[in-house]
Design a protein around this motif. Structure first.
Motif, PDB file in Angstrom:
ATOM      1  N   VAL A  25       0.833  -1.199   0.000  1.00  0.00           N
ATOM      2  CA  VAL A  25       0.000   0.000   0.000  1.00  0.00           C
ATOM      3  C   VAL A  25       0.874   1.258   0.000  1.00  0.00           C
ATOM      4  N   VAL A  26       1.932   1.267   0.800  1.00  0.00           N
ATOM      5  CA  VAL A  26       2.824   2.431   0.863  1.00  0.00           C
ATOM      6  C   VAL A  26       3.506   2.656  -0.482  1.00  0.00           C
ATOM      7  N   VAL A  27       3.988   1.595  -1.115  1.00  0.00           N
ATOM      8  CA  VAL A  27       4.632   1.735  -2.422  1.00  0.00           C
ATOM      9  C   VAL A  27       3.621   2.255  -3.447  1.00  0.00           C
ATOM     10  N   GLY A  28       2.409   1.704  -3.427  1.00  0.00           N
ATOM     11  CA  GLY A  28       1.374   2.176  -4.346  1.00  0.00           C
ATOM     12  C   GLY A  28       1.039   3.638  -4.136  1.00  0.00           C
ATOM     13  N   VAL A  32       1.560   6.851  -6.670  1.00  0.00           N
ATOM     14  CA  VAL A  32       0.459   7.761  -7.008  1.00  0.00           C
ATOM     15  C   VAL A  32       0.829   9.193  -6.634  1.00  0.00           C
ATOM     16  N   GLY A  33       1.474   9.386  -5.490  1.00  0.00           N
ATOM     17  CA  GLY A  33       1.902  10.720  -5.073  1.00  0.00           C
ATOM     18  C   GLY A  33       2.913  11.313  -6.041  1.00  0.00           C
ATOM     19  N   ILE A  34       3.862  10.501  -6.495  1.00  0.00           N
ATOM     20  CA  ILE A  34       4.838  10.981  -7.476  1.00  0.00           C
ATOM     21  C   ILE A  34       4.136  11.414  -8.750  1.00  0.00           C
ATOM     22  N   HIS A  35       3.190  10.603  -9.210  1.00  0.00           N
ATOM     23  CA  HIS A  35       2.483  10.939 -10.441  1.00  0.00           C
ATOM     24  C   HIS A  35       1.624  12.198 -10.267  1.00  0.00           C
ATOM     25  N   LYS A  36       0.951  12.339  -9.119  1.00  0.00           N
ATOM     26  CA  LYS A  36       0.105  13.512  -8.886  1.00  0.00           C
ATOM     27  C   LYS A  36       0.935  14.791  -8.754  1.00  0.00           C
ATOM     28  N   ILE A  37       2.093  14.713  -8.133  1.00  0.00           N
ATOM     29  CA  ILE A  37       2.906  15.908  -7.919  1.00  0.00           C
ATOM     30  C   ILE A  37       3.687  16.284  -9.173  1.00  0.00           C
ATOM     31  N   PHE A  38       4.338  15.314  -9.773  1.00  0.00           N
ATOM     32  CA  PHE A  38       5.247  15.619 -10.875  1.00  0.00           C
ATOM     33  C   PHE A  38       4.644  15.361 -12.250  1.00  0.00           C
ATOM     34  N   LEU A  54       6.957  13.110   0.540  1.00  0.00           N
ATOM     35  CA  LEU A  54       6.614  11.741   0.148  1.00  0.00           C
ATOM     36  C   LEU A  54       7.431  10.708   0.915  1.00  0.00           C
ATOM     37  N   ILE A  55       8.724  10.943   1.031  1.00  0.00           N
ATOM     38  CA  ILE A  55       9.590   9.971   1.708  1.00  0.00           C
ATOM     39  C   ILE A  55       9.288   9.913   3.201  1.00  0.00           C
ATOM     40  N   ILE A  56       9.151  11.067   3.833  1.00  0.00           N
ATOM     41  CA  ILE A  56       8.871  11.087   5.268  1.00  0.00           C
ATOM     42  C   ILE A  56       7.492  10.493   5.559  1.00  0.00           C
ATOM     43  N   GLY A  57       6.516  10.815   4.729  1.00  0.00           N
ATOM     44  CA  GLY A  57       5.184  10.229   4.903  1.00  0.00           C
ATOM     45  C   GLY A  57       5.197   8.717   4.775  1.00  0.00           C
TER      46      GLY A  57
END
Length: 129
Positions: A25-28, A32-38, A54-57
């Protein structure tokens, strides 16, 4: 009987499966966070703040999952530590007066607190009297 069930309710295999599911779930969510941000243009040097969030979260979610699954820690007891950790990280990454409208926010908060304490004029609600 309830105490024994609560203490031994998960075997080592079930705990491992739960931890692997949490990792998936964390990897997924990280992807998704990388895609939404960048978007489609992901670069390592661009927007360091977003990468840190993203990394700290992701690390906090994994640590919380580990403590809940393997150590049976109560999430409510971990919340103050997590909130302080996130708050201190944000304070260190984004110091005061670094955003463009920060002075307006500080000034509004100061005026409002003075009004509440009785040291200033009442804050108008935008309606002319």
């Amino acid at each position: 009987m309830d105490y024994i069930y609560a203490k031994y309710k998960y075997s080592g295999r079930i705990k491992l499966i739960r931890m692997l599911a949490l990792l998936a779930v964390v990897v997924g969510l990280f992807c998704v966070g990388i895609h939404k941000i960048f978007g489609d243009a992901v670069s390592l040097g661009f927007n360091v703040f977003a990468w840190l969030v993203l990394i700290i979260g992701a690390l906090l979610v994994l640590i919380i999952g580990y403590l809940e699954i393997y150590r049976q820690s109560d999430i409510g007891k971990l919340y103050p530590v997590i909130a302080l950790t996130i708050g201190i990280i944000f304070i260190l990454i984004v110091p005061a007066f670094e955003t463009p409208d920060e002075q307006d926010h500080f000034g509004s908060a100061y005026d409002l607190s003075n009004t509440w304490l009785g040291y200033g004029d009442p804050v108008s609600d935008g309606v002319a009297s």
